[in-house]
Every structure is written in structure tokens, then in C-alpha cells.
Design an enzyme around this catalytic site. Structure first.
Site, mmCIF file in Angstrom:
data_model
loop_
_atom_site.group_PDB
_atom_site.id
_atom_site.type_symbol
_atom_site.label_atom_id
_atom_site.label_comp_id
_atom_site.label_asym_id
_atom_site.label_seq_id
_atom_site.Cartn_x
_atom_site.Cartn_y
_atom_site.Cartn_z
ATOM 1 N N ASP A 68 0.794 -1.221 0.000
ATOM 2 C CA ASP A 68 0.000 0.000 0.000
ATOM 3 C C ASP A 68 0.831 1.279 0.000
ATOM 4 O O ASP A 68 0.608 2.182 -0.795
ATOM 5 C CB ASP A 68 -0.933 -0.020 1.214
ATOM 6 C CG ASP A 68 -1.752 1.235 1.314
ATOM 7 O OD1 ASP A 68 -2.516 1.500 0.368
ATOM 8 O OD2 ASP A 68 -1.613 1.967 2.301
ATOM 9 N N ASP A 71 4.423 0.541 3.980
ATOM 10 C CA ASP A 71 4.229 -0.714 4.708
ATOM 11 C C ASP A 71 4.034 -1.861 3.712
ATOM 12 O O ASP A 71 4.262 -1.698 2.521
ATOM 13 C CB ASP A 71 3.009 -0.584 5.634
ATOM 14 C CG ASP A 71 1.743 -0.218 4.844
ATOM 15 O OD1 ASP A 71 1.854 0.057 3.629
ATOM 16 O OD2 ASP A 71 0.647 -0.223 5.428
ATOM 17 N N TYR A 220 -8.218 2.347 6.368
ATOM 18 C CA TYR A 220 -8.959 2.851 5.210
ATOM 19 C C TYR A 220 -10.450 2.629 5.428
ATOM 20 O O TYR A 220 -11.097 1.881 4.708
ATOM 21 C CB TYR A 220 -8.492 2.164 3.924
ATOM 22 C CG TYR A 220 -7.119 2.613 3.476
ATOM 23 C CD1 TYR A 220 -6.944 3.808 2.786
ATOM 24 C CD2 TYR A 220 -5.983 1.846 3.754
ATOM 25 C CE1 TYR A 220 -5.694 4.231 2.371
ATOM 26 C CE2 TYR A 220 -4.719 2.262 3.345
ATOM 27 C CZ TYR A 220 -4.588 3.458 2.660
ATOM 28 O OH TYR A 220 -3.347 3.867 2.256
ATOM 29 N N GLU A 426 5.256 10.118 4.245
ATOM 30 C CA GLU A 426 5.029 8.773 3.707
ATOM 31 C C GLU A 426 4.717 8.893 2.222
ATOM 32 O O GLU A 426 4.405 9.972 1.704
ATOM 33 C CB GLU A 426 3.886 8.052 4.443
ATOM 34 C CG GLU A 426 3.853 6.549 4.118
ATOM 35 C CD GLU A 426 3.031 5.713 5.091
ATOM 36 O OE1 GLU A 426 3.217 4.473 5.078
ATOM 37 O OE2 GLU A 426 2.227 6.270 5.853
#
Length: 445
Positions: A68, A71, A220, A426
Site C-alpha cells: 500500500d 508498509d 482505510y 510517507e
């Protein structure tokens, strides 16, 4: 790195950056996110085969797909959204990819996801929507090939529905059908059959996927599924020309009063995407007006940072801006306020590429990020140790994660290139989706 190219598109658009290079680099980022057995033509060679034992609850092969973000969870909902948007960009702006000599690699990026989704769709009304458990995964810092934690698989079915996940994956399959119909018709037709089944499942068995796959709710969580049903039906109409899908899309649009939602586009928000597609497919003024209302609001009213970034959300600010940019570029293609939207898009993408003083794309331009929050690129090659000590280190990431768009600055243009700031530093598959498709659109111009 700066090349100035001015093209006339009504008003002059000045391109100060090499979009060809950026499209190529963004596709390398997706290669770096690949899970499973890597192909012989893999260009990102510091990545290795990983998660080769990903299996369903009855031993089904669930290898492949994309990790994703920084990670190693395979979250199906944002992955499906990413796939739809990448496919949309290829369908809508193929010449932008051809100009970058990147069409073949763009198709491979879509196929890496759709091959995985085909494995996940084990029967008409059963679909695996996640592999890996969020917290266990996030407790690990290291290479994906060295993971030892359990990677459970979670699915939706008739008693645990997920209309948003199923309809978004149907959209991804339908959009990918259009990508492959001329180059690999049998593959394309298989995707379309799965799209039809998944949409039927989504529409018939209603529910939010994050109520069924509860681990996903921590990462999510879906707000609702109504917009995905409209979006999925609209993509099936675009793929098939079958009037029944357009009828269904418009029925659902009216039933859910989507036109009054206010705009938005992202992994959990499809209403502006549905608006612009319905405007394209029907020519109806009501959809055009709704899209224009959204884009005009974003251009003229929505908060901007002092240096001019459209600021929609703190977490992944550049991603949110890129999502708006792509919708408004699609609106421009329909002749809606085209000059203004294209200038706005060029300016917003320019901010991301260096106009604000630095690049926010790894491996590109002036002072790009080197400490992005991303496990595999932070790890030196084996057998060197990679663990939470690596995470805490002030050393740059061991490998250059070319093309990755980081989260981005705060509302005052503040940004620190530090690994421990996941909000601003990120990277993620969905961050690059509209960014890459917008680059293809601008490259075409």
C-alpha cells in the site's frame, strides 16, 4: 533538470519540468511497490520476491498486487482506486504516455494490479479485499522479503458485503478493459466479465467493506458506498456502451442525490469522478455544472498555502491537490473552463516539482526527499541489518525510490524530510495515481 517548453493550448502553458522523465519515474515507484514474484523485466532491482505465501482462507493463491504505502499490507480498496485512476489516465491520455515512451510500462502497472484482483475474485460474490494485518505489519520495520508475521486474508461475501470495494474493483476492471481491449482482447474480456459480476454483487448486497473487513477500518475506513456504486456503473457503461449501466448509474445518482454532495475525489470519494465521466458520456449540462462548481470552488475559494499549494487536507496534502488537478484536467478536456483549469494544473504540479523551492518527488529535481517513510527503500541490501534502528537513523534511505510523491507540506508550506513523519513524508500508491495521470494529461498538451 529544467527545460522550458511553451505550448499553445488557448493560452500558453509553460512546462518547466521534464514530464516524460516524471512519468517514467512514477512507474518505477509502482514497480518498487510490487508484491509477490517479481518479473524478469523488473527495473527496480533492489526489490526482491516477497510475500510468496500470501493465501486465502482456503489456500487460494493471493500473491501479487501492490504494497500500500511505506508498509506491506495489501489494502484492496485504495489499490482498486489506484488502478482505476491509472487506467483512466492511460485511456484518456494515451498520447501523453506515448510521448514519454511509457505506454507499455503503464499497461504493466495496471496489469500487476488486475492480475492480483482476478486471483482475489474467487467466485461471483466473494472477493478478497485485504492481505496482511495492519498493526502486526506496522510493528515491523525491514525488508518485505524478511517478513515473518502472519498475513491473514480477509474477504467480502453475501453475508459480509462491501459494495464500495466490489464496485471500485468493478470500475478498475472496466477501466482496465479499455486499456487492454486493443492489445490483448481475451484478457480484456476476462476483466470485463469480472467487472460485471462484481458490480452486480456490489449493487445487490449492500454494505460498507470496512464493516465487513474490520481490520481495514483502522486504516482505510469507508465513509459510505453510494458514490462507488454510481462510479462502478458509469465505468461499466463507458466500457460496454450497454445502456442499462448508464440507466443504473443515473438512477443511483438520483437516488443518493450525489449532485448535492459537494465535490471530492480520492480513494474514498468518487463523486467528482462520476460527475466528470457522466458529463463526458451523456453531455448533460447538469453534470458539467456540478464539475465546474467543484473546480471553480477549488481554484478560487479553497484554502491555498502562502506559496500557492491548494490545501485540502493535512495528511497527504500533495495527494489531495493532485486528485483535484486530475479531475479538473478531465473537465478541461470536455471544454469546461479549459484554459483556467490547465493553468491551475500546471501551477499545482509545478509546486510539487520545485516551484516552491524544493522537489517533493523522490529522485527528481532540486533537493528532493531522501528520508521518505518507506520501509523497503530505507533498507540497505542484505545481509545488512534493517530494523527500527534504520528507521531512527538520520542516514538517507539506502535506495532511491524514484518517482514517489511524498505526503507534502502543512498549510504554511512547512515540510521536514524526516522518516518518522508519516503524515507529511510517507508515500503511497494512491498518492501517485492522480499525480501520474495528471502528468500524462499535461504531457499530451
Amino acid at each position: 533538470m529544467k527545460i522550458i517548453v511553451c505550448v499553445l493550448a488557448g493560452l500558453a502553458l509553460c512546462q518547466a519540468y521534464d514530464y516524460n522523465q516524471l512519468i517514467t519515474d512514477s512507474l518505477l515507484f509502482y514497480e518498487a511497490q510490487r508484491s509477490g514474484k517479481l518479473p524478469s523485466d523488473q527495473k527496480v532491482t533492489w526489490r526482491k520476491d516477497s510475500a510468496l505465501n500470501d493465501k486465502g482462507q482456503n489456500g487460494e493463491d493471493l500473491t501479487g498486487g501492490y504494497y500500500d504505502a511505506g508498509d506491506f499490507v495489501k489494502f484492496g480498496f485504495p489499490m482498486a482506486y489506484t488502478t482505476t485512476v491509472l487506467a483512466w489516465g492511460i485511456v484518456s491520455h494515451e498520447s501523453g504516455y506515448n510521448k514519454a515512451n511509457a505506454l507499455a510500462d503503464a499497461r504493466k502497472a495496471v496489469k500487476w494490479a488486475t492480475d492480483y484482483f482476478l486471483k482475489c475474485h474467487i467466485s461471483a460474490n466473494e472477493f478478497y479485499g485485504q492481505v496482511g494485518e495492519g498493526q502486526a505489519d506496522h510493528n515491523y520495520w525491514g525488508r518485505p522479503e524478511d517478513m515473518t508475521m502472519d498475513r491473514p486474508a480477509y474477504k467480502i461475501d453475501t453475508s459480509h458485503p462491501g459494495s464500495d470495494l466490489a464496485a471500485e474493483t468493478a470500475a478498475a476492471f472496466a477501466a482496465a478493459y479499455l486499456v487492454f481491449k486493443n492489445s490483448d482482447s481475451s484478457y480484456a474480456n476476462n476483466l470485463l466479465n469480472h467487472a460485471k459480476q462484481l458490480f452486480s454483487f456490489a449493487d445487490q448486497y449492500r454494505g460498507k467493506y470496512s464493516d465487513s473487513i474490520t481490520d481495514a477500518a483502522n486504516f482505510y475506513s469507508s465513509y459510505n458506498y453510494q458514490d462507488e456504486l454510481v462510479w462502478g456503473a458509469t465505468w461499466l457503461y463507458k466500457a460496454t456502451g450497454d445502456q442499462s449501466y448508464l440507466t443504473r448509474a443515473e438512477q443511483l445518482y438520483a437516488e443518493f442525490d450525489l449532485g448535492s454532495w459537494g465535490g471530492g475525489f480520492g480513494w474514498d470519494q468518487k463523486n467528482s469522478g462520476a460527475d466528470v465521466l457522466l458529463a463526458e458520456l451523456t453531455g448533460k449540462q447538469t453534470y458539467k455544472d456540478t464539475v465546474q462548481g467543484f473546480c471553480d470552488y477549488m481554484l478560487y475559494t479553497q484554502q491555498k498555502t502562502p506559496k500557492g499549494l491548494l490545501f485540502v487536507s493535512e495528511w497527504g496534502s500533495l495527494r489531495s491537490a493532485a486528485n483535484v488537478v486530475y479531475i479538473c484536467l478531465e473537465a478541461a478536456k470536455l471544454g469546461i473552463n479549459a484554459d483556467a483549469y490547465r493553468q491551475f494544473a500546471t501551477q499545482q504540479i509545478g509546486y510539487m516539482l520545485g516551484d516552491a523551492g524544493r522537489s517533493f518527488v523522490v529522485g527528481f529535481g532540486n533537493n528532493p526527499p531522501t528520508h521518505e517513510h518507506h520501509r523497503s527503500s530505507s533498507c540497505p541490501d542484505a545481509p545488512a541489518t534493517c530494523d527500527w534502528g534504520t528507521f531512527s537513523s538520520s542516514e538517507p534511505n539506502a535506495h532511491v525510490l524514484y518517482g514517489a510523491l511524498v505526503g507534502g507540506p502543512d498549510a504554511n508550506d512547512n515540510y521536514s524530510d524526516v522518516r518518522n513523519d508519516a503524515v507529511h513524508n510517507e508515500v503511497a500508491c494512491d498518492y501517485n495515481a492522480c499525480f501520474q495521470s495528471a502528468l500524462a494529461a499535461l504531457n499530451e498538451l
